[in-house]
Design an enzyme around this catalytic site. Structure first.
Site, PDB file in Angstrom:
ATOM      1  N   HIS A   1      -8.331  -1.542   0.726  1.00 52.21           N
ATOM      2  CA  HIS A   1      -7.295  -2.673   0.302  1.00 52.21           C
ATOM      3  C   HIS A   1      -8.193  -3.802   0.007  1.00 52.21           C
ATOM      4  CE1 HIS A   1      -4.067  -0.564   3.059  1.00 52.21           C
ATOM      5  NE2 HIS A   1      -4.990   0.174   3.367  1.00 52.21           N
TER       6      HIS A   1
ATOM      7  N   LYS B   1     -13.617  -3.795   8.510  1.00 55.24           N
ATOM      8  CA  LYS B   1     -12.960  -4.807   7.396  1.00 55.24           C
ATOM      9  C   LYS B   1     -14.163  -5.776   6.993  1.00 55.24           C
ATOM     10  CE  LYS B   1      -9.936  -6.422   9.943  1.00 55.24           C
ATOM     11  NZ  LYS B   1      -8.731  -7.408  10.316  1.00 55.24           N
TER      12      LYS B   1
ATOM     13  N   ARG C   1       8.120 -10.718   5.167  1.00 53.21           N
ATOM     14  CA  ARG C   1       7.787 -10.445   6.646  1.00 53.21           C
ATOM     15  C   ARG C   1       8.644 -11.717   7.189  1.00 53.21           C
ATOM     16  NH1 ARG C   1       1.401  -9.701   6.088  1.00 53.21           N
ATOM     17  NH2 ARG C   1       1.441  -8.126   4.734  1.00 53.21           N
TER      18      ARG C   1
ATOM     19  N   GLN D   1       1.382 -11.511  -2.988  1.00 52.88           N
ATOM     20  CA  GLN D   1      -0.135 -11.076  -2.887  1.00 52.88           C
ATOM     21  C   GLN D   1      -0.626 -10.684  -4.167  1.00 52.88           C
ATOM     22  OE1 GLN D   1       0.383  -7.834   0.048  1.00 52.88           O
ATOM     23  NE2 GLN D   1      -0.151  -9.073   1.746  1.00 52.88           N
TER      24      GLN D   1
ATOM     25  N   HIS E   1      -5.406  -1.710  -4.468  1.00 52.97           N
ATOM     26  CA  HIS E   1      -5.729  -0.566  -3.742  1.00 52.97           C
ATOM     27  C   HIS E   1      -6.615   0.352  -4.668  1.00 52.97           C
ATOM     28  CE1 HIS E   1      -2.340  -2.184  -1.611  1.00 52.97           C
ATOM     29  NE2 HIS E   1      -3.011  -1.999  -0.552  1.00 52.97           N
TER      30      HIS E   1
ATOM     31  N   CYS F   1       0.822  -1.135   0.001  1.00 50.88           N
ATOM     32  CA  CYS F   1       0.065   0.074   0.019  1.00 50.88           C
ATOM     33  C   CYS F   1       0.943   1.356   0.127  1.00 50.88           C
ATOM     34  CB  CYS F   1      -1.193  -0.105   1.209  1.00 50.88           C
ATOM     35  SG  CYS F   1      -0.577  -0.839   2.531  1.00 50.88           S
TER      36      CYS F   1
ATOM     37  N   ASP G   1      -2.510  -8.284  -4.881  1.00 50.82           N
ATOM     38  CA  ASP G   1      -3.162  -6.999  -4.163  1.00 50.82           C
ATOM     39  C   ASP G   1      -3.673  -5.980  -4.902  1.00 50.82           C
ATOM     40  OD1 ASP G   1      -3.397  -5.731  -1.704  1.00 50.82           O
ATOM     41  OD2 ASP G   1      -1.240  -5.234  -1.535  1.00 50.82           O
TER      42      ASP G   1
END
Lengths: 582, 582
Positions: free
Chosen positions: B459, B413, B308, B326, B330, B279, B328
């Protein structure tokens, strides 16, 4: 650079020095070599007035006048003390004289037209006759530290451009001006392809949606060419334990350029490295299963980022970045399969660069014949692979040259050089044989006799670095990407609001057909919309007006030909379909 | 776990303890709680013989006998000294008594069928009547340190499974056995999808060509669904300066879990971080150009690896890795666009998980009503977004529940939970509102009135982590991937060498049509080739024999139905084409 041209450039440096001394008697000369596009001379003006850019014309005039008396160089070897007497008061020359004396080398002076300089030689015999004075010009001034050391005094460097002919000079100046116009940083910003963020850091480009289409289309092209040759995609992480690079040998050689990675202090992640290349990871995929001769070759391709710790002072646009996206591939094969695999890669290279109309030449980077013992592996194997490479080059009628001493110690290379549309050369694709990593990682297959057989690796990048290739391509094409590659392919522009509905229908059909169409229904004049489409370098734009609606046509204007043609939408779709792939 | 079932499990722990004491009088009881699938009791056998796995049957028999006398629990509060007298010689219980006394809590003993234990309560009223003894079984033995501390003595833990009904027990045991058979690490190895290398390191999977096809097909599916909703792909590097995460706020919260990156000591790269999420980078792409309301929403998608720093002890197969891919996205949008954007993402989630026949439920992770002041942003804005989310969930007829207190402090969320084919639940996709990063990065658009308007971020990960999703999918399907997803789709198997040529023709046509076909002309029996194709879980295999050549057909056997049908190659191509996309 040819010796003859180098001699002329060096002679012009002398002439420059003579003209400067005439006009600025307080000037102290230092060093003035020939360079790639001409020459320069570093001069200390600190005892009086320093010339500005406006004064270059007058110095140049002086040179043109002086050259008429420059008909012969004379040469004298002198003692150090004689030389010191000659250059008394010039601490720079005195320093040079001390050095030459310390090395025990002869101290030589060259004189022409009454001007004498400390010099090793290498001039025209008769400057008046030999120099084409219309093929040179003084170019610019810059500051330069004495001997490049910032602790030393700052000197004034006067640059000159010099070529064999006036045409060459003009061509060179055109290339420089064109290159400036085509600068990928400028065009990249105008087209909104990529950006940099201070928070993310220099050398770490962020690719916008448009830039990502460009990258992905290039990548799809390479990948498609590879799939035809039986390559398979693999996927690796960007991290590995330091142990991987110790085994591969990279840690010992390049550890300074590697990004080291750790989590908290003292934990068990301390020994990780951000991958600077993909080959060691790919060896581990090869080695994950026992391989039989029936499985060979294994051809792994992957477009993935590698990271190398460049000093941030060196980072510039896309040509030097920290995050390098390689369209990388590694072939693991038997010695007997080398030729066919190299041919296949060369096919891909030719088709890839051919599609963009780059002229290619190839350097055969072979062993240094004077130092044969520094290479890993048997002489016969090397002889064979070098011979194979040269045979392929010949057979293909490639423009090639042999570059002895440029091989890696673990294998010879083919380095491809692309000439862009303004004549600049860029080293691009590479094919490298590698017998070292198979050795270090103990990579083998089982042969027909059930024996373990050592395999060979071929490293093969086609675009090389997507960042660098994109930069080269932007400048090669001045941002005018071919239809299949253009991030925005077609703009649909209604003349007035009354044409919006019809235009929208056209846009929807283009989009449904898979084209990257956009419609501009902003409340602006048609002229402005057309200017926007042109500025954004869209290959086609459609101007939709009354006639189009009446005739059920579209009017297509081409960016490249400037032609504007009315046709049915079906015809347009067919035309575009034909251009949609390389 | 419901209280009633918990009470039964806890009662069974007492019963276990009583049966153990009967058969192993030297045993010292310690603690025996109810757990998710039953109960356990930790017991010290160090004063005599320790039971082995073979002895569980006899203990279980003892429990079933004892329960007939267990008709009522009695309860007594005693003094610490009375308790100490009761448990004299059992240093574990004495330690517990000391602790309860120190806290000033009541010390309570529960007795049933003559067996007394130190206990807080929570039992069946009448074990003989209430316990379904056929719905429990002793499961296994394990070692466990007293109070989980490796400095303490090692005890023997006896595990029991316990449910309300025998059917539930059988179903649970089936699930466990199935899960073991379906273990993605086992199937992943059998199918050759991914591997780990000691040199690269744990938690860093290497994806083979077959595994990469699987990943890429999943990714193409997600990306395709997103493209229909107007998403655009972007590309970011894996590095950023620490400053990016200081601004985003992640540095303060998670710096321990971040991989820090440096080149040589003391150079200017020292402050880099390997991205743990995408992000912050994506905000910088949004922020690279001024945005007008006409440009909104901006929807950026990217499938990319984040890193991570998990402790390597925690790494297991693909479910916990250091390199997380991911899928991912946004969305940067205006408040007024939130509902439509959430709906669009939810559509994608439904289509994606529906395609794999996962049942979905969704947790609406909202504010904790008791702690409203710990959330960033205005109450009305929160009320609105929570109401919107719940309204969407209702309107779609989704299986949902509200989970108060589970919101992030910067927004509510939607967390999607997928139930797999053997009944296990996996948290998968997530849709998160974020008003914090737009604030911290000062992200805005210019609205219709020319004013700066703060934007909202959403997200949205669909598969979430490709590694984890692949693991879940392998276990959900037991490796039987649908045709479109299978890395190897069709095996062409000639019955004998005489059929090779015809088989090759079939294989070539399948390949030319874009299918992942393979031909097995190895010098093996047909039976063995069929077994290989089945072991590799190919959706179809074609056995080519005399009849096929005579009739110009192929005989297609389906992995899933076991049916074998002869058809023309054209019919097969049509059939496969229909199955080739989701």
């Amino acid at each position: 650079m040819e010796q003859q041209l180098q001699n002329k450039r060096h002679t012009l440096a002398h002439l420059l020095a003579a003209a400067v001394i005439e006009q600025y008697p307080h000037a102290k000369l230092t060093l003035g070599p020939a360079i790639d596009n001409g020459f320069y001379y570093d001069i200390d003006f600190s005892d009086g007035v320093t010339p500005g850019a406006d004064d270059l014309k007058s110095i140049q005039k002086g040179m043109k006048k002086l050259v008429n008396k420059w008909t012969e160089f004379t040469h004298a070897e002198v003692t150090a003390d004689e030389a010191r007497a000659q250059f008394a008061g010039n601490q720079f020359k005195l320093e040079l004289i001390d050095e030459i004396e310390a090395k025990g080398e002869p101290i030589s002076l060259y004189t022409c037209g009454g001007f004498t300089d400390l010099c090793r030689g290498g001039h025209c015999e008769n400057p008046k006759a030999d120099l084409a004075m219309e093929a040179f010009k003084l170019d610019k001034l810059a500051g330069a530290y004495w001997r490049g050391d910032e602790k030393n005094p700052m000197l004034t460097r006067i640059y000159g451009l010099a070529f064999e002919t006036k045409e060459e000079l003009v061509a060179y100046e055109f290339q420089i001006a064109e290159a400036k116009k085509r600068d990928h940083r400028k065009i990249g910003k105008e087209l909104g392809l990529f950006s940099f963020s201070e928070l993310v850091g220099p050398g770490l480009p962020l690719w916008s949606p448009k830039g990502t289409i460009l990258r992905n289309e290039i990548d799809k092209f390479v990948t498609g060419l590879r799939m035809e040759k039986g390559y398979q995609l693999v996927t690796i992480p960007h991290l590995a334990k330091k142990a991987l690079y110790e085994t591969s040998g990279h840690w010992n050689k390049y550890s300074e350029d590697l990004f080291k990675v750790r989590a908290k202090e003292g934990d068990d992640h301390e020994e990780y490295v951000l991958k600077p290349m993909n080959c060691p990871h790919h060896t581990q995929i090869f080695d994950a299963e026992p391989r039989s001769y029936r499985d060979m070759p294994q051809r792994y391709a992957e477009t993935t980022m590698v990271y190398r710790a460049e000093q941030s002072g060196e980072l510039a646009g896309l040509t030097r970045v920290l995050s390098i996206t390689q369209d990388d591939a590694h072939v693991f094969c038997r010695e007997s399969q080398l030729r066919e695999e190299i041919e296949a890669i060369w096919d891909i290279v030719d088709r890839f660069y051919g599609a963009f109309k780059f002229d290619l030449e190839v350097s055969l980077s072979f062993r240094d014949p004077e130092n044969l013992d520094k290479y890993l592996g048997e002489t016969k194997v090397w002889d064979d692979s070098e011979a194979t490479m040269e045979a392929i080059a010949k057979e293909r009628g490639a423009a090639y040259f042999v570059d002895p001493g440029e091989a890696a110690f673990y294998g010879p290379k083919l380095d491809f050089i692309a000439r862009d549309s303004i004549g600049r050369k860029h080293q691009v694709a590479t094919i490298q044989l590698d017998r070292q990593q198979p050795e270090r990682f103990d990579l083998a297959c089982t042969n027909e006799n059930g024996e373990k057989e050592r395999v060979v690796m071929i490293h093969a990048a086609i675009a090389g670095s997507l960042e660098r290739f994109t930069a080269v391509l932007i400048e090669h094409l001045a941002g005018n990407f071919p239809f299949w590659l253009a991030p925005e392919q077609i703009a649909v522009i209604p003349v007035a609001e009354v044409h919006n509905e019809y235009a929208q229908g056209v846009h929807d059909q283009l989009t449904a057909a898979g084209f990257r169409s956009q419609i501009d229904t902003d409340n602006e004049s048609m002229g402005k919309k057309v200017r926007t489409a042109k500025k954004n370098k869209l290959p086609y734009f459609l101007i939709i007006g009354d006639t189009d609606i009446a005739n059920n046509t579209v009017t297509v204007e081409s960016r490249d030909t400037g032609e504007s043609i009315a046709m049915s939408l079906d015809d347009l779709l067919m035309k575009l379909q034909a251009e949609a792939s390389v």
